[in-house]
Scaffold this motif. Structure first.
Motif, PDB file in Angstrom:
ATOM      1  N   ALA A  65       1.199  -1.300  -0.063  1.00  0.00           N
ATOM      2  CA  ALA A  65       0.215   0.292   0.043  1.00  0.00           C
ATOM      3  C   ALA A  65       0.473   1.449  -0.067  1.00  0.00           C
ATOM      4  CB  ALA A  65      -0.881  -0.197   1.364  1.00  0.00           C
ATOM      5  N   VAL A  66       2.263   0.713   0.632  1.00  0.00           N
ATOM      6  CA  VAL A  66       3.122   2.400   1.256  1.00  0.00           C
ATOM      7  C   VAL A  66       3.288   2.728  -0.535  1.00  0.00           C
ATOM      8  CG1 VAL A  66       5.078   2.939   1.828  1.00  0.00           C
ATOM      9  CG2 VAL A  66       3.399   1.915   2.705  1.00  0.00           C
ATOM     10  N   ALA A  67       4.015   1.359  -1.478  1.00  0.00           N
ATOM     11  CA  ALA A  67       4.578   1.593  -2.523  1.00  0.00           C
ATOM     12  C   ALA A  67       3.312   2.661  -3.728  1.00  0.00           C
ATOM     13  CB  ALA A  67       5.367   0.742  -3.321  1.00  0.00           C
ATOM     14  N   VAL A 100      -4.854 -14.421  -2.368  1.00  0.00           N
ATOM     15  CA  VAL A 100      -4.895 -13.466  -0.853  1.00  0.00           C
ATOM     16  C   VAL A 100      -4.908 -12.091  -1.536  1.00  0.00           C
ATOM     17  CG1 VAL A 100      -5.877 -12.848   1.395  1.00  0.00           C
ATOM     18  CG2 VAL A 100      -6.829 -15.346   0.242  1.00  0.00           C
ATOM     19  N   GLN A 101      -3.249 -12.411  -0.910  1.00  0.00           N
ATOM     20  CA  GLN A 101      -2.560 -10.687  -1.281  1.00  0.00           C
ATOM     21  C   GLN A 101      -2.678 -10.061  -2.353  1.00  0.00           C
ATOM     22  OE1 GLN A 101      -0.847  -9.687   1.260  1.00  0.00           O
ATOM     23  NE2 GLN A 101      -1.740 -11.139   2.094  1.00  0.00           N
ATOM     24  N   SER A 102      -2.330 -10.548  -3.126  1.00  0.00           N
ATOM     25  CA  SER A 102      -2.886 -10.143  -5.145  1.00  0.00           C
ATOM     26  C   SER A 102      -4.194  -9.462  -5.470  1.00  0.00           C
ATOM     27  CB  SER A 102      -2.419 -10.368  -6.127  1.00  0.00           C
ATOM     28  OG  SER A 102      -1.586 -10.350  -7.106  1.00  0.00           O
ATOM     29  N   ASN A 103      -5.071 -10.078  -5.383  1.00  0.00           N
ATOM     30  CA  ASN A 103      -6.441 -10.011  -5.762  1.00  0.00           C
ATOM     31  C   ASN A 103      -7.582  -9.432  -4.516  1.00  0.00           C
ATOM     32  OD1 ASN A 103      -4.498 -11.908  -7.487  1.00  0.00           O
ATOM     33  ND2 ASN A 103      -6.935 -13.344  -7.736  1.00  0.00           N
ATOM     34  N   LEU A 104      -6.873  -9.544  -3.658  1.00  0.00           N
ATOM     35  CA  LEU A 104      -8.020  -8.998  -2.887  1.00  0.00           C
ATOM     36  C   LEU A 104      -7.295  -7.564  -1.742  1.00  0.00           C
ATOM     37  CD1 LEU A 104      -9.591 -12.528  -0.672  1.00  0.00           C
ATOM     38  CD2 LEU A 104     -10.030 -10.560  -2.966  1.00  0.00           C
ATOM     39  N   VAL A 105      -5.883  -8.163  -0.759  1.00  0.00           N
ATOM     40  CA  VAL A 105      -5.710  -7.151  -0.764  1.00  0.00           C
ATOM     41  C   VAL A 105      -5.221  -6.129  -1.062  1.00  0.00           C
ATOM     42  CG1 VAL A 105      -3.246  -6.173   0.422  1.00  0.00           C
ATOM     43  CG2 VAL A 105      -4.589  -8.548   1.604  1.00  0.00           C
ATOM     44  N   GLY A 106      -4.734  -6.373  -2.918  1.00  0.00           N
ATOM     45  CA  GLY A 106      -4.014  -5.258  -3.710  1.00  0.00           C
ATOM     46  C   GLY A 106      -5.024  -4.624  -3.758  1.00  0.00           C
ATOM     47  N   PHE A 107      -5.890  -5.262  -4.414  1.00  0.00           N
ATOM     48  CA  PHE A 107      -7.515  -4.763  -5.494  1.00  0.00           C
ATOM     49  C   PHE A 107      -7.933  -3.722  -3.992  1.00  0.00           C
ATOM     50  CE2 PHE A 107     -11.903  -3.953  -6.895  1.00  0.00           C
ATOM     51  CZ  PHE A 107     -11.475  -3.890  -7.939  1.00  0.00           C
ATOM     52  N   VAL A 108      -8.214  -3.915  -2.680  1.00  0.00           N
ATOM     53  CA  VAL A 108      -8.162  -2.816  -1.768  1.00  0.00           C
ATOM     54  C   VAL A 108      -7.235  -1.647  -2.032  1.00  0.00           C
ATOM     55  CG1 VAL A 108      -7.340  -3.650  -0.013  1.00  0.00           C
ATOM     56  CG2 VAL A 108      -9.843  -2.588   0.000  1.00  0.00           C
ATOM     57  N   GLU A 112      -8.186   2.051  -2.651  1.00  0.00           N
ATOM     58  CA  GLU A 112      -8.562   2.797  -1.896  1.00  0.00           C
ATOM     59  C   GLU A 112      -7.777   4.015  -2.155  1.00  0.00           C
ATOM     60  OE1 GLU A 112      -8.928   4.140   2.317  1.00  0.00           O
ATOM     61  OE2 GLU A 112     -10.786   3.449   0.714  1.00  0.00           O
ATOM     62  N   ALA A 113      -6.044   3.919  -2.971  1.00  0.00           N
ATOM     63  CA  ALA A 113      -5.428   5.123  -3.817  1.00  0.00           C
ATOM     64  C   ALA A 113      -6.147   6.105  -5.384  1.00  0.00           C
ATOM     65  CB  ALA A 113      -4.262   3.953  -4.692  1.00  0.00           C
ATOM     66  N   CYS A 114      -7.243   5.074  -5.636  1.00  0.00           N
ATOM     67  CA  CYS A 114      -8.585   5.886  -7.235  1.00  0.00           C
ATOM     68  C   CYS A 114      -9.491   6.860  -6.010  1.00  0.00           C
ATOM     69  CB  CYS A 114      -9.305   4.575  -7.832  1.00  0.00           C
ATOM     70  SG  CYS A 114      -8.359   3.609  -8.138  1.00  0.00           S
ATOM     71  N   ARG A 115      -9.723   6.312  -5.042  1.00  0.00           N
ATOM     72  CA  ARG A 115     -10.415   6.772  -4.103  1.00  0.00           C
ATOM     73  C   ARG A 115     -10.003   7.968  -3.600  1.00  0.00           C
ATOM     74  NH1 ARG A 115     -11.789   5.560   1.912  1.00  0.00           N
ATOM     75  NH2 ARG A 115     -12.705   8.106   2.764  1.00  0.00           N
TER      76      ARG A 115
END
Length: 337
Positions: A65-67, A100-108, A112-115
């Protein structure tokens, strides 16, 4: 436009990036270059446009998320095409945490970044796998998709639900694209076209699951990219005719849309293999095996919603598409005979 493409060294992401650059867009790409398959193929895809003056590449993961937030702040994209994902149905049986990491965590993280960066439109890759155990053909976006048969499919259905939440709560326009069996030049080596081509070229038997009784709505990669671009350009709007008492899963009172992108012409798997053999100039033994866990017997895309809203539907015939794929395969692997 300023477009962020995630998964830009991937199969569809690289093809999309090339098309966006060709029409004059400024593109920021991000890809984690993981070793799910030979990273050399990703590097070769990237080399086709890495030196373009309107392209910038970041080696990173959408699950960071930070990057990712830093990338959004620095580039300030107007549109986002999220094609980064852990792909593959069968691999999800072996390594569910990757999904879970790519498709769920990555997607949220993407949402958030788009928002928070005033993105005008998010277009993201979903999958025909969301139709799961459905047997009504063709598959339509108006159908309920509540019975996934793999974690990969469940993660893609989750993406659609997550996107709707952000469209509803934050007025973020989102469009999900359910891809149907994409094939073509520069494809993933874990998918059947390259697996079949490798074995046919070497004269080795090929494994044919469900005893050859599969049919697939094979869709050429150029057709997929055209669909992505057309939907990227058409910002999702609320459906003014949406009826909450009879909800349509493909639309909403929020700025949210779902589309199938498929050829609308399912092809028997044995016909696909026959065309591969014809173009490669040799036949091989077929080992007929039972259905694999997480697999489905048939797929067929109803593309009427895509045709209605953006005036486009894929049109490359299976004969033309396989010929183009084999031509690339021979050139890439330096096969002359």
């Amino acid at each position: 436009m300023r477009v962020l493409v995630t998964g830009s060294a991937g199969f569809i992401g690289a093809a999309l990036t090339e098309r966006l650059l060709a029409r004059g867009d400024q593109v920021q790409g991000i890809d984690n270059h993981n070793d799910y398959y030979d990273p050399a193929l990703k590097e070769a895809r990237l080399a086709r446009f890495a030196g373009h003056p309107n392209y910038t590449h970041a080696r990173g993961d959408v699950a960071d998320a930070v990057a990712l937030n830093r990338l959004f702040r620095d580039f300030q994209p107007e549109r986002v095409a999220n094609l980064a994902a852990q792909a593959g149905v069968r691999y999800s049986l072996k390594n569910p945490q990757a999904y879970v990491q790519s498709n769920l965590v990555g997607f949220v993280n993407i949402l958030e970044a788009c928002r928070h960066n005033q993105v005008e439109h998010l277009v993201y890759a979903s999958s025909s796998s969301v139709y799961g155990a459905n047997r009504k053909l063709p598959f339509a976006v108006e159908d309920a998709v509540d019975h996934p048969v793999s974690l990969y499919a469940a993660s893609k259905k989750a993406n659609e639900l997550m996107a709707h939440t952000y469209s509803h709560l934050y007025d973020l326009p989102t469009t999900g694209l359910r891809f149907f069996t994409v094939y073509g030049p520069w494809g993933r080596p874990d998918m059947s076209p390259i697996l079949f081509a490798d074995r046919i070229t070497r004269g080795e038997p090929i494994d044919v699951f469900n005893h050859g009784n599969h049919s697939r709505d094979f869709t050429f990669v150029d057709d997929i990219v055209e669909g992505v671009i057309r939907t990227l350009d058409r910002v999702a709007q609320p459906d003014l005719n949406y009826d909450a008492t009879q909800p349509n899963p493909g639309a909403s009172s929020a700025p949210y849309r779902l589309y199938n992108i498929g050829n609308d012409q399912p092809v028997p798997l044995m016909r696909f293999i026959e065309l591969m053999e014809h173009n490669l100039g040799r036949t091989v033994e077929k080992r007929l095996l039972p259905m694999q866990p997480g697999d489905v017997p048939d797929t067929w895309a109803d593309v009427s919603a895509l045709r209605r809203d953006v005036g486009y539907a894929p049109s490359t015939s299976i004969e033309e598409g396989v010929a183009k794929f084999v031509k690339w395969y021979r050139e890439y692997h330096h096969i002359t005979a």
